[in-house]
Design an enzyme around this catalytic site. Structure first.
Site, PDB file in Angstrom:
ATOM      1  N   ARG A 174       0.845  -1.205   0.000  1.00  0.00           N
ATOM      2  CA  ARG A 174       0.000   0.000   0.000  1.00  0.00           C
ATOM      3  C   ARG A 174       0.883   1.259   0.000  1.00  0.00           C
ATOM      4  NH1 ARG A 174      -1.255   1.391   6.067  1.00  0.00           N
ATOM      5  NH2 ARG A 174       0.184  -0.028   7.060  1.00  0.00           N
ATOM      6  N   SER A 228      -4.635   5.198   5.733  1.00  0.00           N
ATOM      7  CA  SER A 228      -4.324   3.765   5.716  1.00  0.00           C
ATOM      8  C   SER A 228      -4.008   3.268   4.303  1.00  0.00           C
ATOM      9  CB  SER A 228      -5.506   2.957   6.266  1.00  0.00           C
ATOM     10  OG  SER A 228      -5.729   3.296   7.617  1.00  0.00           O
ATOM     11  N   GLU A 239     -18.873   3.861   0.317  1.00  0.00           N
ATOM     12  CA  GLU A 239     -18.199   3.083  -0.728  1.00  0.00           C
ATOM     13  C   GLU A 239     -19.068   2.906  -1.965  1.00  0.00           C
ATOM     14  OE1 GLU A 239     -18.457   2.089   2.442  1.00  0.00           O
ATOM     15  OE2 GLU A 239     -16.405   2.299   3.196  1.00  0.00           O
ATOM     16  N   PHE A 258     -14.208  -3.560   2.188  1.00  0.00           N
ATOM     17  CA  PHE A 258     -15.268  -2.548   2.192  1.00  0.00           C
ATOM     18  C   PHE A 258     -15.652  -2.133   0.780  1.00  0.00           C
ATOM     19  CE2 PHE A 258     -13.205  -1.196   6.414  1.00  0.00           C
ATOM     20  CZ  PHE A 258     -13.833  -2.225   7.072  1.00  0.00           C
ATOM     21  N   HIS A 303      -5.230  -3.732   2.796  1.00  0.00           N
ATOM     22  CA  HIS A 303      -5.550  -4.498   4.003  1.00  0.00           C
ATOM     23  C   HIS A 303      -6.150  -5.859   3.642  1.00  0.00           C
ATOM     24  CE1 HIS A 303      -4.621  -0.623   5.557  1.00  0.00           C
ATOM     25  NE2 HIS A 303      -4.709  -1.041   6.801  1.00  0.00           N
ATOM     26  N   ASP A 329      -6.981  -6.327  14.033  1.00  0.00           N
ATOM     27  CA  ASP A 329      -8.341  -5.826  13.797  1.00  0.00           C
ATOM     28  C   ASP A 329      -9.328  -6.950  13.506  1.00  0.00           C
ATOM     29  OD1 ASP A 329      -8.192  -3.129  14.314  1.00  0.00           O
ATOM     30  OD2 ASP A 329      -7.491  -2.631  12.308  1.00  0.00           O
ATOM     31  N   GLN A 373     -12.265  -6.573   9.063  1.00  0.00           N
ATOM     32  CA  GLN A 373     -11.475  -5.695   8.195  1.00  0.00           C
ATOM     33  C   GLN A 373     -10.645  -6.476   7.151  1.00  0.00           C
ATOM     34  OE1 GLN A 373     -11.793  -2.261   9.790  1.00  0.00           O
ATOM     35  NE2 GLN A 373     -13.264  -3.632  10.746  1.00  0.00           N
ATOM     36  N   ARG A 384      -1.366  -4.637   3.972  1.00  0.00           N
ATOM     37  CA  ARG A 384      -1.069  -3.711   5.064  1.00  0.00           C
ATOM     38  C   ARG A 384       0.358  -3.912   5.543  1.00  0.00           C
ATOM     39  NH1 ARG A 384      -0.851  -4.270  10.562  1.00  0.00           N
ATOM     40  NH2 ARG A 384      -1.250  -2.386  11.755  1.00  0.00           N
TER      41      ARG A 384
END
Lengths: 306, 278
Positions: free
Chosen positions: A6, A33, A54, A79, A104, A112, A116, A162
């Site tokens: 990322r 993020s 989204e 998401f 992620h 998390d 997620q 991530r």
């Protein structure tokens, strides 16, 4: 040095802003993020903060693409890909030139937990006939993939981690879209690996050479379109196929290879990846728990080869 | 083309006949929402969007997204009137080798701006088109026609929130408020009211009109050209099945094509109205 893909993405996209005036970037309240913040800082007039919307981000990006822009839309993969029905209509069916950037991904996001973690995103995106899917395995590959996608004229999905990834390539590396990337020769079996676990899979193959197994390893950065020619040839030449991914073994790289080989080169196979919902834990702890660390991959490969 | 209000009214009446013919030939489709929509679409597309065969791919064209994609027979009829589709091709609606897909598809038919038919997505696409116009420094406008049923979708309210946040006063939404959806009257399914109050609270410029009165439609669209920092929402009250007496019902003719007898009766009624008005 370990770099999260990322971060590679965010840095490279911000650099490309200068030479690609058609690039616009959307984020849904996760720009720190996803690292789209780096583009936002340099080109605020071409960055759209959509808030936690989204569905609307997908549609607005499609509208931008249908008006000649080159949108990148960023969020945690679960998401954004989770709003699949909006993607299938507004981006896929319309052939909107949008790159969906899902960060992620995989169980390695860690503490998390499952809410997620994207573990199904490749499977969903693979069902769309015109969707390019790219998952880089290190920093160099991720930057090259962003360069490629900046001028790609099709709906695309870029799957990012991530966690930091160790380098698998040196400075001589050249990204070839749609081509499986040979990391190690060998004829006793073949491993096709993708994303955050390529490094581990390669270590396992190197390790097993000392135990009498010479395993070929390919990094599959382009999952769609899959390099069918290479996959079929490697299956024919080795007779034993293993897939390794931080994703459900259903629908992902394992699914793609299985579907292809079942029609063109039926071969004994072992799919290594996620088979349950994920849990919270440290990234390294979770890889150990789910058998995606080198010890776990080695154990499963040996079980399969014996 | 004569764009006077009497002419636009006459075109819309004639296109009601096109809609019945198309749906009859296809054997399936949505007459209720196409007939409620046609006056709005006629004035918007012909006079304000200004679609012609020559500007279909012009980057600086005004856009119209039909978010309520099931009203597409009305869209095709208007595109034929604009000279973009051959009138004789209208009856190929829904046939396997026709570009006239059962719901709008931009790839099959480039004069369609966006794929719709999964409700609630078109407004977001229109929002993106309005953002692109802003980024280009272009004066082009984006129009979006939404249905009342799809106002129940969460994505619509996402777009309503963010279009106002981005002050997209080049975005004009027209609601075909025909008060019916598949399962029944909208106010008995999930009521939208008080709608104007909700939209004003979302920082939209709101007008409320009779969606079958071409003069009111024209005035509202003219008012909506203002660049005052607010996106524009026109609540157009309509009648489902408008123009065909036996189709004027909130739900019965939502998704049922007329058979031979019903089609003939409908066309006779519409032709009688045209003769009377002439």
């Amino acid at each position: 040095m370990a770099t999260a893909t990322r971060v590679s993405f965010g840095e490279r996209l911000a650099e490309l802003g200068a030479t690609h005036p058609d690039i616009v970037v959307f984020d849904a309240d996760l720009s720190k993020s996803t690292q789209s913040q780096l583009f936002a800082a340099k080109y605020p007039e071409r960055f759209y903060e959509m808030g936690i919307q989204e569905h609307n981000m997908i549609g607005a990006a499609a509208g931008m693409a249908l008006s000649g822009k080159k949108p990148f839309i960023c969020s945690f993969s679960t998401f954004v890909v989770g709003r699949f029905e909006a993607i299938r209509m507004s981006i896929g069916y319309s052939e909107a030139n949008v790159t969906i950037v899902g960060t992620h991904c995989g169980v390695a996001i860690g503490e998390d937990g499952y809410s997620q973690m994207a573990l199904e995103d490749i499977g969903l995106m693979r069902t769309l006939p015109n969707m390019t899917i790219i998952q880089p395995a290190d920093d160099r590959e991720a930057r090259a993939a962003v360069d490629f996608l900046a001028t790609h004229q099709q709906p695309a999905f870029l799957r990012l981690t991530r966690q930091g990834l160790e380098d698998i390539h040196d400075e001589t590396y050249r990204f070839e879209f749609g081509k499986a990337d040979l990391l190690k020769a060998g004829n006793d079996a073949v491993i096709f690996a993708t994303g955050g676990v390529v490094y581990n899979a390669l270590r396992v193959a190197e390790d097993l050479k000392g135990e009498g197994f010479d395993i070929r390893v390919y990094n599959i950065h382009t999952i769609a379109p899959l390099d069918a020619e290479t996959v079929v040839r490697a299956a024919r030449e080795t007779g034993r196929v293993i897939t390794v991914e931080d994703h459900s073994i259903v629908g992902g790289l394992g699914g793609a290879v299985t579907e292809l080989l079942s029609e063109q080169q039926p071969t004994r196979m072992k799919r290594i990846g996620m088979t349950t919902y994920g849990r919270s834990g440290s990234p390294t702890g979770l890889y150990e728990y789910y058998g995606l660390d080198t010890a776990g991959i080695k154990r499963q490969v040996l079980d399969f080869l014996r | 083309m004569d764009l006077s209000l009497p002419a636009l009214h006459r075109y819309a009446q004639e296109m009601r006949i096109d809609i019945i013919r198309m749906l009859h030939a296809a054997g399936s489709g949505h007459p209720g929402g196409s007939l409620s929509l046609i006056d709005i679409l006629t004035v918007t597309m012909l006079k304000y969007v200004g679609r012609t065969a020559d500007n279909v791919l012009d980057p600086d064209r005004n856009r119209l997204v039909l978010s309520k994609g099931h009203g597409v027979p009305a869209l095709y009829a208007v595109l034929a009137r604009a000279g973009v589709i051959k009138h004789e091709d209208l009856i190929t609606l829904r046939q396997i080798d026709s570009p006239l897909q059962g719901h709008p598809h931009n790839v099959s038919m480039p004069a369609v701006e966006a794929p719709t038919g999964s409700l609630g997505q078109g407004l977001s696409i229109a929002q993106g088109m309005a953002m692109a116009a802003r980024l280009d420094g272009s004066a082009r406008r984006t129009y979006c026609v939404v249905g009342d049923g799809e106002m129940q979708e969460g994505q619509i309210w996402e777009a309503l929130l963010s279009a106002a946040m981005y002050k997209l006063d080049n975005l004009i939404v027209i609601l075909d408020y025909n008060k019916g959806q598949i399962d029944g009257p909208t106010n008995e399914i999930i009521n939208l009211e008080p709608l104007a109050e909700k939209l004003r609270a979302f920082n939209w410029d709101v007008q409320e009109i009779d969606g079958h009165d071409v003069e009111e439609i024209d005035t509202a669209l003219s008012n909506a050209q203002r660049l005052d920092g607010k996106p524009h929402f026109i609540i157009a009250h309509t009648v489902k099945g408008k123009g065909v007496s036996f189709m004027e019902h909130p739900t019965e003719w939502h998704g049922k094509a007329p058979g031979d007898a019903d089609a003939q009766r409908a066309i006779e009624e519409l032709q009688a109205q045209l003769t009377k008005e002439a």
